[in-house]
Design a protein around this motif. Structure first.
Motif, PDB file in Angstrom:
ATOM      1  N   TYR A  52       1.153  -0.801   0.035  1.00  0.00           N
ATOM      2  CA  TYR A  52      -0.233  -0.237   0.311  1.00  0.00           C
ATOM      3  C   TYR A  52       1.187   1.512  -0.347  1.00  0.00           C
ATOM      4  CZ  TYR A  52      -4.163  -2.719   1.010  1.00  0.00           C
ATOM      5  OH  TYR A  52      -5.625  -3.498   0.971  1.00  0.00           O
ATOM      6  N   ALA A  53       1.686   1.269   1.152  1.00  0.00           N
ATOM      7  CA  ALA A  53       2.696   2.488   0.668  1.00  0.00           C
ATOM      8  C   ALA A  53       3.567   2.700  -0.651  1.00  0.00           C
ATOM      9  CB  ALA A  53       4.061   2.117   1.893  1.00  0.00           C
ATOM     10  N   GLN A  54       3.840   2.078  -1.390  1.00  0.00           N
ATOM     11  CA  GLN A  54       4.306   1.932  -2.777  1.00  0.00           C
ATOM     12  C   GLN A  54       3.319   2.038  -3.347  1.00  0.00           C
ATOM     13  OE1 GLN A  54       6.491  -2.082  -2.729  1.00  0.00           O
ATOM     14  NE2 GLN A  54       7.880  -1.687  -1.161  1.00  0.00           N
ATOM     15  N   MET A  55       1.794   1.742  -3.747  1.00  0.00           N
ATOM     16  CA  MET A  55       1.480   1.904  -4.713  1.00  0.00           C
ATOM     17  C   MET A  55       1.004   3.443  -4.716  1.00  0.00           C
ATOM     18  SD  MET A  55      -2.141  -0.751  -3.654  1.00  0.00           S
ATOM     19  CE  MET A  55      -3.134   0.199  -5.530  1.00  0.00           C
ATOM     20  N   ASP A  99       3.453   5.541  12.582  1.00  0.00           N
ATOM     21  CA  ASP A  99       3.848   6.791  11.825  1.00  0.00           C
ATOM     22  C   ASP A  99       4.704   5.967  10.570  1.00  0.00           C
ATOM     23  OD1 ASP A  99       4.526   9.077  11.544  1.00  0.00           O
ATOM     24  OD2 ASP A  99       6.393   8.453  12.809  1.00  0.00           O
ATOM     25  N   PHE A 100       3.122   4.231  10.069  1.00  0.00           N
ATOM     26  CA  PHE A 100       4.042   4.098   8.731  1.00  0.00           C
ATOM     27  C   PHE A 100       2.899   3.798   7.707  1.00  0.00           C
ATOM     28  CE2 PHE A 100       3.118  -0.240   6.086  1.00  0.00           C
ATOM     29  CZ  PHE A 100       4.417  -0.095   5.603  1.00  0.00           C
ATOM     30  N   ALA A 101       2.906   4.441   6.522  1.00  0.00           N
ATOM     31  CA  ALA A 101       1.931   4.688   5.521  1.00  0.00           C
ATOM     32  C   ALA A 101       1.314   5.763   5.962  1.00  0.00           C
ATOM     33  CB  ALA A 101       1.464   3.083   5.581  1.00  0.00           C
ATOM     34  N   VAL A 102       1.623   6.813   6.350  1.00  0.00           N
ATOM     35  CA  VAL A 102       0.508   7.732   7.037  1.00  0.00           C
ATOM     36  C   VAL A 102      -0.423   8.339   5.961  1.00  0.00           C
ATOM     37  CG1 VAL A 102       1.631   8.341   8.959  1.00  0.00           C
ATOM     38  CG2 VAL A 102       1.935   9.145   6.684  1.00  0.00           C
ATOM     39  N   PRO A 103      -1.082   9.069   6.179  1.00  0.00           N
ATOM     40  CA  PRO A 103      -1.889   9.924   5.309  1.00  0.00           C
ATOM     41  C   PRO A 103      -1.748  11.351   4.696  1.00  0.00           C
ATOM     42  CG  PRO A 103      -3.457   8.972   6.957  1.00  0.00           C
ATOM     43  CD  PRO A 103      -2.655   8.817   7.525  1.00  0.00           C
ATOM     44  N   GLN A 104      -1.794  11.357   3.041  1.00  0.00           N
ATOM     45  CA  GLN A 104      -1.108  12.495   2.918  1.00  0.00           C
ATOM     46  C   GLN A 104      -1.366  13.829   2.787  1.00  0.00           C
ATOM     47  OE1 GLN A 104       1.515  12.384  -1.082  1.00  0.00           O
ATOM     48  NE2 GLN A 104       1.456   9.860  -0.497  1.00  0.00           N
ATOM     49  N   VAL A 105      -1.954  14.627   3.726  1.00  0.00           N
ATOM     50  CA  VAL A 105      -2.314  15.246   4.250  1.00  0.00           C
ATOM     51  C   VAL A 105      -2.733  16.833   3.607  1.00  0.00           C
ATOM     52  CG1 VAL A 105      -3.800  17.020   5.634  1.00  0.00           C
ATOM     53  CG2 VAL A 105      -3.493  14.052   6.399  1.00  0.00           C
ATOM     54  N   GLN A 106      -2.991  17.977   2.791  1.00  0.00           N
ATOM     55  CA  GLN A 106      -2.628  18.992   2.617  1.00  0.00           C
ATOM     56  C   GLN A 106      -2.974  20.136   3.303  1.00  0.00           C
ATOM     57  OE1 GLN A 106      -2.301  19.311  -1.647  1.00  0.00           O
ATOM     58  NE2 GLN A 106      -2.408  17.184  -2.119  1.00  0.00           N
ATOM     59  N   VAL A 107      -3.930  19.890   3.608  1.00  0.00           N
ATOM     60  CA  VAL A 107      -4.817  21.156   4.358  1.00  0.00           C
ATOM     61  C   VAL A 107      -5.569  20.343   5.888  1.00  0.00           C
ATOM     62  CG1 VAL A 107      -6.471  23.696   4.803  1.00  0.00           C
ATOM     63  CG2 VAL A 107      -5.163  22.368   2.403  1.00  0.00           C
ATOM     64  N   GLY A 143      -3.212   4.770   3.836  1.00  0.00           N
ATOM     65  CA  GLY A 143      -1.640   5.814   3.466  1.00  0.00           C
ATOM     66  C   GLY A 143      -1.701   6.114   1.572  1.00  0.00           C
ATOM     67  N   ARG A 144      -2.845   5.466   1.069  1.00  0.00           N
ATOM     68  CA  ARG A 144      -3.010   5.976  -0.089  1.00  0.00           C
ATOM     69  C   ARG A 144      -4.271   7.622  -0.166  1.00  0.00           C
ATOM     70  NH1 ARG A 144      -5.001   2.539  -4.310  1.00  0.00           N
ATOM     71  NH2 ARG A 144      -4.250   4.063  -5.254  1.00  0.00           N
ATOM     72  N   PHE A 145      -3.935   7.826   1.292  1.00  0.00           N
ATOM     73  CA  PHE A 145      -4.653   9.584   0.836  1.00  0.00           C
ATOM     74  C   PHE A 145      -3.738  10.432   0.721  1.00  0.00           C
ATOM     75  CE2 PHE A 145      -6.283  13.424   2.805  1.00  0.00           C
ATOM     76  CZ  PHE A 145      -7.328  13.139   2.643  1.00  0.00           C
ATOM     77  N   ASN A 146      -5.026  11.306   0.137  1.00  0.00           N
ATOM     78  CA  ASN A 146      -4.328  12.965  -0.267  1.00  0.00           C
ATOM     79  C   ASN A 146      -4.934  13.753  -0.666  1.00  0.00           C
ATOM     80  OD1 ASN A 146      -3.094  15.011  -1.533  1.00  0.00           O
ATOM     81  ND2 ASN A 146      -1.412  13.469  -2.762  1.00  0.00           N
ATOM     82  N   SER A 206       2.899   8.674  17.435  1.00  0.00           N
ATOM     83  CA  SER A 206       4.390   8.744  15.853  1.00  0.00           C
ATOM     84  C   SER A 206       5.422   7.490  15.910  1.00  0.00           C
ATOM     85  CB  SER A 206       5.255   9.887  16.183  1.00  0.00           C
ATOM     86  OG  SER A 206       4.514  11.178  16.122  1.00  0.00           O
ATOM     87  N   LYS A 207       4.849   6.065  16.223  1.00  0.00           N
ATOM     88  CA  LYS A 207       5.526   5.241  15.924  1.00  0.00           C
ATOM     89  C   LYS A 207       5.533   4.533  15.147  1.00  0.00           C
ATOM     90  CE  LYS A 207       7.388   5.693  20.283  1.00  0.00           C
ATOM     91  NZ  LYS A 207       8.554   5.997  20.902  1.00  0.00           N
ATOM     92  N   VAL A 208       6.254   2.819  14.485  1.00  0.00           N
ATOM     93  CA  VAL A 208       6.017   2.725  13.468  1.00  0.00           C
ATOM     94  C   VAL A 208       5.472   1.114  14.006  1.00  0.00           C
ATOM     95  CG1 VAL A 208       7.148   1.703  11.768  1.00  0.00           C
ATOM     96  CG2 VAL A 208       7.692   3.897  11.762  1.00  0.00           C
ATOM     97  N   HIS A 209       4.376   0.872  13.721  1.00  0.00           N
ATOM     98  CA  HIS A 209       4.020  -0.324  14.158  1.00  0.00           C
ATOM     99  C   HIS A 209       4.209  -1.171  12.757  1.00  0.00           C
ATOM    100  CE1 HIS A 209       2.700   1.188  17.970  1.00  0.00           C
ATOM    101  NE2 HIS A 209       2.798   2.745  17.532  1.00  0.00           N
TER     102      HIS A 209
END
Length: 515
Positions: A28-31, A75-83, A121-124, A358-361
């Motif tokens: 998912y993180a790589q898609m 903290d793994f595959a986090v959403p990409q928040v712009q606003v 993680g696919r959100f933007n 903020s930890k990678v699980h």
């Protein structure tokens, strides 16, 4: 969820549909993330701000509020928040959704940011942050409480307790209420009162097109069925009403045990007797354990911790615990606490490490009916082997949640989208690779091996099950939403009806996003 088991709980109030099952959550993180044009916060402020209430806020990465607003548990595959848009009142949310739709902007709703799954993680796009919507009001005549979307477990427990009431909540203090509820919602009260979802009376929901509706048994009954078990896929819950109950147990007795590797077989034999294949008395909140390294006990083998929670006195609990005393534990601790302090006993209070952000699980999970004693030995030996090879993963935890389930079993399996009422035990694997350690792949492999052992121990007659609130992102839709063909058929039909454009497509989605 209990103590060392805060991982579950999944604070995303809303989110959006599901993605396809992949072998590894890293997929998912790589898609490719759905494309979203750069989104200046100033333009959103100018276009949306005048339509919102006076207490609403809109800001971007340069604002001092940004770190707190976008901080997440996972903290793994986090959403990409712009606003970030923070509504001042519930009525702001339909306006935000309509604005996003009109401008082709993706939106994603967060209350406490505890979502574990890599699918987010696919959100933007725009994050709708409902953490300021925390009102809790009690209707004593109707024996109900109304909670806004940002209300947390500890706030709900404390407010109700002070007025002489309890309700079903998770056991991790820092997690929101509505996120777990939409996926079922396990907790210490479930033996008596059922899941959080079982105690919902009505939901105030904003649909994908920005329409605000009330969903209940008599209003949109088809959506009412779907929201209780797969709700993250269908709408934004802005507030909800649920049943409350008078306090009848003023104090809970707990006993903590510490065991070592020599205790594995006799311990799990006794635990199977204790849980009695789903017949544990609801007077018990449950029994919860973990494999982890504890240097004060052993530097080479995992230590086994087990906590028992009883709704009554030590004297009444003693008979059921005598067989565990007879095993010769390394240490025993006990005491009495009010319901408001159970999360602290389970090491999942607000100040616990398990609420630290903020930890990678790297996670894995399974639902069981009984403990396979042979498999528990294999898991223990595997744990020691893996930590011996990679000592930086010595904080890894294999969590065992054994709630009483009588109240859960009272619910009809076909009565909601929650499909897993015959899961008596919830398993959870959590490894936290240190930053820049390069151990993610090693931890992923360990997690999958652990899941495979748990599922193999159930036998060929039982297919793997996944509590959706604990899902890592690689699991099959059937394991989360049910193997009966009619379940996914019904969910997909409702998805096409209420969210045809798949706006809610980021939290363990029923309909995957297109790559």
């Amino acid at each position: 969820m209990p103590s060392l088991y805060c991982f579950v709980a999944l604070g995303i109030t809303l989110t959006q549909a599901l993605a396809a099952a992949y072998t590894n959550p890293k997929d998912y993180a790589q898609m490719p993330v759905p494309r979203q044009s750069p989104l200046p916060s100033e333009s959103v402020q100018q276009g949306l701000g005048p339509s919102l209430s006076k207490n609403a806020s809109i800001f971007g990465p340069d604002d001092s509020r940004w770190p707190d607003a976008t901080e997440r548990y996972q903290d793994f595959a986090v959403p990409q928040v712009q606003v970030v848009v923070q509504p001042g009142v519930e009525d702001d949310i339909p306006t935000i959704v309509k604005y996003a739709n009109e401008h082709g902007i993706n939106f994603f709703v967060v209350n406490r940011g505890h979502s574990l799954t890599s699918t987010v993680g696919r959100f933007n796009g725009i994050q709708i942050d409902v953490r300021s919507l925390t009102d809790i009001s009690i209707n004593k005549d109707a024996m109900t409480a109304k909670l806004q979307a940002g209300a947390r477990n500890y706030e709900t427990i404390d407010v109700l307790w002070k007025e002489g009431y309890v309700t079903t909540t998770g056991s991790c203090s820092c997690v929101g209420m509505v996120g777990p509820a939409l996926g079922g919602g396990h907790g210490v009260q479930q033996g008596v009162h059922g899941l959080i979802a079982d105690n919902l009376i009505g939901l105030n929901v904003v649909l994908a097109n920005g329409t605000a509706i009330t969903v209940s048994e008599t209003s949109y009954p088809d959506l009412w069925w779907a929201m209780r078990g797969a709700g993250h896929n269908f709408g934004i819950v802005t507030s909800f009403d649920m049943k409350i109950y008078p306090v009848t147990v003023p104090s809970y007795y707990y006993r903590n045990y510490v065991f070592t590797g020599k205790h594995v077989e006799p311990l799990f034999e006794e635990l199977n007797k204790f849980h009695a294949n789903g017949s544990l008395s609801p007077t018990w909140g449950g029994a919860f354990g973990v494999y982890t390294m504890e240097p004060s006990v052993s530097t080479t083998e995992a230590t086994i911790f087990w906590t028992f929670i009883y709704g009554g006195s030590k004297e009444d609990a003693a008979a059921d615990l005598s067989s565990f005393d007879a095993l010769g534990p390394v240490a025993v601790d006990e005491g009495d606490v009010p319901f408001t302090s159970i999360s602290d006993i389970l090491i999942s209070g607000l100040e616990s490490d398990l609420c630290a952000p903020s930890k990678v699980h790297i996670t894995g999970t399974a639902g069981l009916q009984v403990y396979n004693v042979t498999v528990q030995r294999q898991l223990y030996d595997l744990y020691n082997k893996k930590v011996s090879k990679e000592p930086l993963l010595s904080g890894t935890k294999l969590v065992h949640e054994g709630y009483a389930v009588e109240g859960v079993l009272r619910g009809k399996p076909e009565g909601s989208a929650f499909p897993l009422r015959d899961d008596n035990l919830l398993m959870y694997f959590d490894a936290m690779p240190p930053p820049n350690s390069g151990l993610e792949d090693f931890a992923f492999q360990w997690a999958r091996e652990t899941e495979d052992l748990w599922n193999a121990g159930e036998g060929e007659w039982r297919k793997p099950t996944t509590y959706v609130n604990y899902a890592a992102g690689h699991e099959s839709l059937e394991s989360m939403y049910g193997y009966e063909p009619w379940r996914l058929e019904k969910l997909r039909a409702l998805k096409a009806q209420y969210d045809p454009l798949n706006k809610f497509a980021y939290y363990n989605p029923i309909v995957p996003l297109e790559s």
